[in-house]
Motif scaffolding. Structure first.
Motif, short mmCIF file in Angstrom:
data_model
loop_
_atom_site.label_atom_id
_atom_site.label_comp_id
_atom_site.label_asym_id
_atom_site.label_seq_id
_atom_site.Cartn_x
_atom_site.Cartn_y
_atom_site.Cartn_z
N PHE A 130 5.88 39.00 53.92
CA PHE A 130 7.09 39.21 54.68
C PHE A 130 8.24 38.96 53.69
CE2 PHE A 130 4.89 38.02 58.83
CZ PHE A 130 4.90 39.33 59.30
N ALA A 131 9.00 39.99 53.38
CA ALA A 131 10.12 39.88 52.45
C ALA A 131 11.41 39.93 53.27
CB ALA A 131 10.09 41.01 51.43
N MET A 132 12.19 38.86 53.21
CA MET A 132 13.37 38.74 54.07
C MET A 132 14.63 38.52 53.24
SD MET A 132 11.85 36.39 57.15
CE MET A 132 11.21 35.15 56.03
N LYS A 133 15.68 39.22 53.63
CA LYS A 133 17.01 39.01 53.05
C LYS A 133 17.91 38.43 54.13
CE LYS A 133 19.87 42.49 52.30
NZ LYS A 133 20.53 43.67 51.68
N PHE A 134 18.54 37.28 53.82
CA PHE A 134 19.48 36.65 54.73
C PHE A 134 20.87 36.72 54.11
CE2 PHE A 134 15.42 34.79 55.79
CZ PHE A 134 15.45 34.70 57.17
N ASN A 135 21.79 37.42 54.73
CA ASN A 135 23.14 37.50 54.22
C ASN A 135 23.78 36.12 54.24
OD1 ASN A 135 22.99 40.29 53.83
ND2 ASN A 135 23.51 40.68 55.97
N ARG A 136 24.51 35.79 53.18
CA ARG A 136 25.05 34.45 53.03
C ARG A 136 25.96 34.05 54.19
NH1 ARG A 136 27.85 32.81 47.56
NH2 ARG A 136 28.28 31.04 48.92
N HIS A 286 35.28 38.53 58.06
CA HIS A 286 33.94 38.97 57.65
C HIS A 286 33.26 39.73 58.79
CE1 HIS A 286 30.03 38.85 55.66
NE2 HIS A 286 29.52 38.42 56.79
N ALA A 287 33.32 39.18 60.00
CA ALA A 287 32.70 39.85 61.15
C ALA A 287 33.33 41.22 61.39
CB ALA A 287 32.82 38.98 62.39
N ASP A 288 34.64 41.32 61.25
CA ASP A 288 35.32 42.60 61.43
C ASP A 288 34.86 43.61 60.40
OD1 ASP A 288 36.73 41.57 63.54
OD2 ASP A 288 38.67 41.48 62.51
N LEU A 289 34.75 43.19 59.13
CA LEU A 289 34.38 44.12 58.06
C LEU A 289 32.93 44.57 58.19
CD1 LEU A 289 36.17 42.48 55.00
CD2 LEU A 289 36.96 44.38 56.42
N VAL A 290 32.04 43.67 58.60
CA VAL A 290 30.64 44.04 58.77
C VAL A 290 30.50 45.11 59.85
CG1 VAL A 290 28.42 43.19 59.64
CG2 VAL A 290 29.66 41.88 57.93
N ALA A 291 31.29 44.99 60.91
CA ALA A 291 31.17 45.91 62.05
C ALA A 291 31.99 47.19 61.88
CB ALA A 291 31.61 45.19 63.33
N ALA A 292 32.84 47.25 60.85
CA ALA A 292 33.80 48.35 60.74
C ALA A 292 33.25 49.53 59.95
CB ALA A 292 35.08 47.85 60.08
N SER A 293 33.94 50.65 60.08
CA SER A 293 33.65 51.84 59.28
C SER A 293 34.64 51.91 58.12
CB SER A 293 33.78 53.09 60.14
OG SER A 293 33.77 54.26 59.34
N TYR A 318 37.51 34.65 49.87
CA TYR A 318 36.42 35.40 50.50
C TYR A 318 35.22 35.49 49.56
CZ TYR A 318 34.18 39.10 53.25
OH TYR A 318 33.29 39.84 54.00
N ARG A 319 35.48 35.79 48.30
CA ARG A 319 34.39 35.91 47.32
C ARG A 319 33.65 34.59 47.17
NH1 ARG A 319 33.00 34.48 42.67
NH2 ARG A 319 34.94 33.33 42.38
N ARG A 320 34.39 33.47 47.12
CA ARG A 320 33.73 32.17 46.98
C ARG A 320 32.84 31.87 48.19
NH1 ARG A 320 38.78 30.10 45.05
NH2 ARG A 320 39.07 29.05 47.06
N LYS A 321 33.26 32.28 49.37
CA LYS A 321 32.50 31.96 50.58
C LYS A 321 31.33 32.90 50.79
CE LYS A 321 33.01 31.15 55.57
NZ LYS A 321 32.33 29.84 55.51
N TYR A 322 31.51 34.20 50.51
CA TYR A 322 30.48 35.18 50.85
C TYR A 322 29.79 35.79 49.64
CZ TYR A 322 32.31 34.75 55.54
OH TYR A 322 32.70 34.25 56.75
N LEU A 325 33.23 40.60 47.16
CA LEU A 325 34.59 40.92 47.57
C LEU A 325 34.58 41.54 48.97
CD1 LEU A 325 35.93 42.43 44.23
CD2 LEU A 325 36.51 40.21 45.22
N PRO A 326 35.70 41.40 49.71
CA PRO A 326 35.73 41.99 51.05
C PRO A 326 35.51 43.50 51.04
CG PRO A 326 37.92 41.17 50.36
CD PRO A 326 36.91 40.62 49.41
N SER A 327 35.98 44.18 50.01
CA SER A 327 35.76 45.63 49.94
C SER A 327 34.27 45.97 49.85
CB SER A 327 36.49 46.21 48.73
OG SER A 327 36.07 45.58 47.53
N GLN A 328 33.48 45.11 49.21
CA GLN A 328 32.04 45.34 49.14
C GLN A 328 31.39 45.17 50.51
OE1 GLN A 328 31.73 42.40 45.75
NE2 GLN A 328 30.26 43.90 45.01
N THR A 329 31.82 44.14 51.26
CA THR A 329 31.30 43.95 52.61
C THR A 329 31.60 45.17 53.47
OG1 THR A 329 31.67 41.56 52.46
CG2 THR A 329 31.38 42.48 54.66
#
Length: 333
Positions: A130-136, A286-293, A318-322, A325-329
């Motif tokens: 079972f190979a799992m990735k957990f987003n930070r 972060h939640a907004d960017l994950v859900a956005a287009s 943002y980069r230190r926490k996640y 960069l937010p643009s990558q998210t």
């Protein structure tokens, strides 16, 4: 050479994304699903590689097989944790230039790769995992909710865990239950809220099942609840994160001095009120960017909506926490 046939009874067989004998194709697909890495088939032998997986904003769960002696070289993962639970065969894992190392055995142990460390993993031909990735972001925020305070540093998980007893066995059972439900017609794959709850349970099982620097605090007996002042402050911050307010204004709203509020947070939360507010707002962005287009969303606009007006400072926080960069998210969302 044609790709080997797939066993319809293997985990997540209805969610197949790869079935190949080609090393380059296997490297490309696993990179797209998980993280970038270099893959070698020792001796140049063809693979019998298969990957079945499901993914959400919280985690990716996959059943991965290489079917040959294979070696993976992984740079620091940056934005995620990778967890392998070995189901059959063996793997060998190293981190920190070999200072951390483990040999995993089917049904008995697994391994964790970290956002901040270079890793290598070698597979025997019989190895399945079972190979799992957990987003930070989601994992660290979940730990913060369990502890009642924000998490500022990446989790330093032990390199391996025992899957046969105690919390490690509970982790394997939680993952198997999630996999079974994803495979079952009419299961939680068709019920987003139920799936989210079960994925959260898997995150809890991971945090309890593999030691890390917060394990002692996580397992500590529950003592006195937070003082009422801190509970009231946290409730206000969570409810008014989008509003412009200062810590002195928050203190006046609560009927205490700024110093009293700061001391209470330092003693009971481990951070200052302003740091807590910042982390809550970062989580909302972060939640907004994950859900956005990406086509109709601006990082600058979402940051400003949650009170971040200095874009350079926001991007660094943002980069230190996640770990990205937010643009990558936004692009990955």
């Amino acid at each position: 050479m044609g790709a080997p046939s797939r066993d319809p009874g293997e985990p997540l067989a209805g969610h197949a994304v790869m079935n190949t004998a080609d090393v380059d194709e296997a490297q490309h697909v696993v990179t797209e699903v998980y993280v970038r890495h270099e893959l070698d088939s020792l001796g140049g032998r063809p693979l019998d590689a298969r990957l079945n997986c499901v993914a959400s904003e919280r985690m990716t769960l996959g059943y991965l097989v290489y079917g040959a002696n294979a070696s993976l070289d992984l740079p620091p993962l940056e934005s995620c944790y990778h967890v392998n639970l070995t189901l059959s065969g063996n793997t060998r894992v190293t981190r920190r230039g070999g200072r951390d190392h483990a040999i995993t055995a089917g049904g008995r142990s697994g391994a964790v790769l970290l956002p901040t460390e270079h890793s290598t993993v070698t597979w025997t031909p019989e190895a399945t995992q079972f190979a799992m990735k957990f987003n930070r972001g989601p994992l660290e925020e979940h730990l913060g909710s369990l502890l009642g305070r924000p998490i500022h540093d990446p989790l330093d998980f032990d390199v391996t865990m025992d899957l046969t007893t105690g919390p490690g066995a509970a982790l394997l059972a939680a993952v198997r239950f999630l996999q079974t439900e994803m495979d079952r017609p009419g299961g939680i794959a068709e019920a987003p809220l139920a799936r989210a709850q079960l994925e959260t349970y898997v995150m809890t099982a991971l945090l309890h099942g593999v030691p890390h620097q917060y394990t002692e605090a996580l397992h500590a007996p529950v003592g006195e609840d937070r003082p009422a002042l801190v509970r009231r402050a946290v409730d206000y911050i969570e409810a008014h994160a989008a509003d412009a307010f200062t810590v002195p204004q928050l203190a006046r709203h609560l009927g205490v001095s700024t110093r009293t509020l700061q001391v209470s947070f330092a003693r009971n939360v481990g951070v200052s009120p302003s740091e807590y507010v910042r982390d809550v707002r970062l989580a909302r962005v972060h939640a907004d960017l994950v859900a956005a287009s990406p086509s109709d969303t601006s990082v600058t606009e979402r940051a400003a909506a949650w009170g971040f007006l200095h874009q350079g400072r926001f991007s660094e926080q943002y980069r230190r926490k996640y770990g990205q960069l937010p643009s990558q998210t936004l692009r990955q969302g």
